[in-house]
Design a protein around this motif. Sequence first.
Motif, mmCIF file in Angstrom:
data_model
loop_
_atom_site.group_PDB
_atom_site.id
_atom_site.type_symbol
_atom_site.label_atom_id
_atom_site.label_comp_id
_atom_site.label_asym_id
_atom_site.label_seq_id
_atom_site.Cartn_x
_atom_site.Cartn_y
_atom_site.Cartn_z
ATOM 1 N N ASP A 244 0.831 -1.212 0.000
ATOM 2 C CA ASP A 244 0.000 0.000 0.000
ATOM 3 C C ASP A 244 0.867 1.265 0.000
ATOM 4 O O ASP A 244 0.535 2.257 -0.661
ATOM 5 N N ALA A 245 1.994 1.221 0.702
ATOM 6 C CA ALA A 245 2.885 2.395 0.702
ATOM 7 C C ALA A 245 3.468 2.625 -0.693
ATOM 8 O O ALA A 245 3.591 3.770 -1.152
ATOM 9 N N ASP B 138 2.065 1.679 -3.581
ATOM 10 C CA ASP B 138 0.993 2.174 -4.456
ATOM 11 C C ASP B 138 0.715 3.654 -4.202
ATOM 12 O O ASP B 138 0.542 4.438 -5.123
ATOM 13 N N ARG B 139 0.711 3.996 -2.919
ATOM 14 C CA ARG B 139 0.465 5.402 -2.559
ATOM 15 C C ARG B 139 1.559 6.297 -3.136
ATOM 16 O O ARG B 139 1.302 7.345 -3.717
ATOM 17 N N THR C 81 1.126 9.198 -5.914
ATOM 18 C CA THR C 81 1.476 10.609 -5.656
ATOM 19 C C THR C 81 2.363 11.148 -6.773
ATOM 20 O O THR C 81 2.188 12.285 -7.231
#
Length: 693
Positions: free
Chosen positions: A335-336, A338-339, A343
Amino acid sequence: MTEINAVTKLERDGDVAVLVLNSPPVNALSSNVRQGLYDGFKAAGASDAKAIVLICEGRTFIAGADITEFGAPGKPTASLLDVQAMMEDSPKPVIAAIHGTALGGGLEVALCAHYRVAVPSARLGLPEVALGLLPGAGGTQRLPRVVGVETALEMMTSGRHVPAPEAHKLGLVDELAPEGKLREAAVAFANKCVAENKPLVKISENNTKLQAAKGKPEIFAEFRKANARKFRGFDAPEANIKCIEAAVNTNSFEEGLAEERRLFGGLMSGAQSAAQRYYFFAERQANKIPDVPDDTPIREIKKVGVLGAGTMGGGISMNFANIGIPVTIVEMQKDALDRGLATIRKNYERSRGAKPEETEKRMSLLTGSLDMNDFADCDLIIEAVYERMDIKKDVFKKLDGIAKPGAILATNTSYLNIDEIAAVTKRPQDVIGMHFFSPANVMKLLEVVRGEKTGKDVIATAMKLAKKIGKVAALAGVCHGFIGNRMLSQRQREAQKLIMEGAMPWDVDRVLYDFGFPMGPFAMSDLAGLDIGWVKENSKGETLRDVLCEADRRGQKTGAGYYDYDENRVAKPSAFTEKAINDFIVKSGANPRKISDEEILERSIYPMINEGLKILEEGKAIRASDIDVVWVNGYGWPVYRGGPMFYGDLIGGPAKVLEKMKAFEAKMGDDFKPAPLLEKLAAEGKKFADLNK
Ligand code: 3HC
Ligand code: NAI
């Protein structure tokens, strides 16, 4: 071929006289060059040639006046105006042949040719504004006559180097020549002028483009308004605008020229231009490292790895994708990752003039992964994980086992000891600090941090790479916070003390904003988030930050921090913060007092200069001007004040700074203890500039 002087020669190509200038590095208009041009045009005029081409050897056309000669006593040589008159009044067609850059005085010379031919890779501009100046050789009057008032306003106040194809569309370039065939094309153009009896265009005599702006003061008013934020604090943009207004509103070219000369003189003798000219050379000097010569071999960087896709890792990766270097980004959790990638995409999509295909091209250069083994083929790996020594050591141990031999292992740490990090690897010579600033895709500074064992080729590679990705590099040694953050800590400490003595955060911010910083320390904290490093479970309301964070005032992102924010994120002083501060003051038993703006400024800045001297005496910066480069590019120090060390000289030099530090020391103790080097410089009657080598 006739040698005119050491830097100019006159050649002949059929009916065309070719005046060739060669004055490395950038053919700047030194006295020698001006004299050579003057004598060269005279000789060409007297010859039986039917046309004259001006061309330069080396990397570029004339890149401007010789900045090193500014302020120096004038030599009795031909002036630029003499050269220009000779060109413009020539009865034979004069063609400027442009490659590299035609900038400032260089473009002003070219504007006195009757025609301009350029290769597509050439760039043209009037960048004097960046030196706190305006074009002082007729450029302010001739440019709007060629490109129109609006474009001239934009070009002169931005200093932008306009690519030749665009300049061609604007009418600034008359013909584009094939790359590598400039001389042939310019000579052919000259022959055509003769054969077709083309008019000898004198830009100074053509007022057509000015007419469109006559009687329309709103053009200037709107331009000023639209750019007010960008121009804030600077003298030069306004003076440039006034010159163009004069071109439109005066009755003759000569009157406009007189106004240009008057305003140029004012800027040239002012403190802002002195600071900006100093800064121009400071930035170039920062690339020079005494024991790492320019010819030090560098390592080839074809693929980059970035560890951590958080605030910094994402921005860092963008820098490389922007110049076509593929990047592997490794995160701990999907998830980090993908985030982080999302961004980056958002940043690309939001950037001005973004084209979807460009975004896709750049995104396609970024490969996300959860496996550090994917760094195996990277030439440079930049670590941007949490700021904790145990974590940094752990990842460097792993990187040591994965990275190929010769790969550079860089850390983006803000404060930590890079030697300690390097020591966990078997290759400390390959370990270096590459300290980017937030937002890393925007901020110009790269603090390159040299460890005790960092290889010279690794330092040279990092410095050169910085330039390639559009950053300005300065070299620092290992110490807590390196150059920038170490000095910033001084200012931060005083800011916190000031609000516990009676100033409000908005008072401190206002003083620093008025000084020229884009924002003050408290507005900055609100932007970055007050909760960086704050842990809810450990918070006991012991500091102002605890109180604010506990009230969910964590900065702009929560709609409140030191300030209150409205729906447009406009900051307003906060009654909550004021009360919280007053509660702390009461609790401490102190008596709040009225603190003057002068004290706020002095307490913010003098300890920083003092810390700069400690950094220099410990050898953690090479020269005082490197410190200024760090502050201008990393912390928004207004370039028209040169940087903290330059500013120190501006306000009276070491003697004055020492006097102030001692006065504060007497009242407030050790935080103001003068650095031994400050005492020494003051005792020897020296300036901070004497620390530049
Ligand atoms: N005068 C004196 N030296 C200059 C110079 C100038 N105008 N422009 C560049 N130099 C020197 C640099 O200091 C550097 O010297 P160094 O190697 O000893 O450090 C060397 O030339 C090479 O410069 P760069 O490292 O910047 O080389 P780049 O290839 O990266 O960039 C450039 C070349 C785009 C021409 C860049 O140097 C530049 O922007 N120069 C300044 C251009 C400028 O501002 N011109 C206007 C001058 S003011 C003027 O013309 C007033 C007039 O209106 C009367
Ligand atoms: P951040 O918290 O936004 O990002 C760190 C990222 O690293 C997180 O996404 C986390 O999941 C990841 N990470 C942590 N351990 C990892 C591991 N073992 N393997 C892979 N990924 C891991 O932090 P930020 O702000 O980007 O800071 C990173 C570094 O940059 C710190 O050293 C910081 O001091 C420095 N720095 C920060 C600046 C800032 O303004 N935020 C400015 C300059 C430097």
